[in-house]
Write an enzyme that holds these catalytic residues in place. Structure first.
Site, short mmCIF file in Angstrom:
data_model
loop_
_atom_site.label_atom_id
_atom_site.label_comp_id
_atom_site.label_asym_id
_atom_site.label_seq_id
_atom_site.Cartn_x
_atom_site.Cartn_y
_atom_site.Cartn_z
N LYS A 46 0.82 -1.22 0.00
CA LYS A 46 0.00 0.00 0.00
C LYS A 46 0.85 1.27 0.00
O LYS A 46 0.59 2.20 -0.76
CB LYS A 46 -0.94 0.00 1.22
N ASP A 79 -2.97 5.45 2.71
CA ASP A 79 -2.53 4.06 2.51
C ASP A 79 -3.22 3.08 3.46
O ASP A 79 -2.76 1.98 3.68
CB ASP A 79 -1.01 3.93 2.58
#
Length: 210
Positions: A18, A84
């Site tokens: 991520k 994220d």
């Protein structure tokens, strides 16, 4: 009329990439990346959690929830950016550990009602990017990055998280979404990044700004 902020949420299994995807998009789209693990208290709580889940899970989960609520408000206030991980997938971790008995029923109820109240006041992102990979790949990436006690996460725990994340993605309807296979398109290669960016841009710019 002011343009709506471009807010992109990146979700997925632990170790899927991520932050790497966020950094690629930050450079490509010129959007600021608001990283999950920037608060020093987060690292300390994570280490305590992995040593004693039952003792620290509720504290850790409320900490993450508070941080994610703060960031989703901040990102809209400051005109857009990338996250994220986000408040929208926060319940997944709580559900797994509640099933294991690491969170008592009254703790899970308190957490769930708090999350529901926060979600009522959270603006929806422009796009959800879901990064996917196998559990074995996630486990290998976790060990490779070697973030202390995180490297001891059991495979079975990651499998359950992965199963829940995939169901969550299928049910997600808060915004448009796109799934990226990070094994087919590995983000550490130029070809993989370009293929992932192509999918993301197609999904992002197919979404009309209100």
């Amino acid at each position: 009329m002011e343009k709506e902020p471009i807010v992109i949420v990146i979700e997925g299994q632990i170790g899927v990439g991520k932050t790497t995807m966020g950094e690629v998009l930050q450079n490509e789209l010129g959007l600021e990346l608001y990283k999950e693990l920037t608060n020093p208290y987060t690292h300390e709580l994570l280490n305590r959690f992995y040593r004693d889940k039952k003792r620290w899970f509720f504290t850790l989960q409320v900490h993450f929830l508070n941080e994610r609520f703060r960031k989703i408000k901040q990102i809209f206030r400051e005109g857009g950016g990338l996250l994220d991980r986000s408040i929208f997938g926060d319940r997944i971790f709580a559900e797994v550990l509640h099933e294991d008995g690491d969170m008592e029923d009254f703790e899970f109820h308190t957490y769930s009602t708090l999350l529901d109240n926060m979600l009522e006041h959270s603006q929806s992102p422009r796009l959800l990017i879901y990064l996917d990979c196998s559990v074995d790949t996630a486990l290998a990436r976790i060990k490779q990055r070697n973030r202390g006690i995180e490297s001891t996460i059991p495979r079975e725990y990651l499998q359950r998280l992965n199963d829940r994340y995939l169901r969550w993605y299928d049910d997600y309807d808060i915004s448009p979404k796109v799934k990226i296979d990070t094994e087919r398109f590995p983000l550490h290669t130029e070809a993989g990044r370009e293929a992932a960016l192509k999918q993301i841009k197609e999904a992002l710019f197919a979404v009309p700004a209100s």
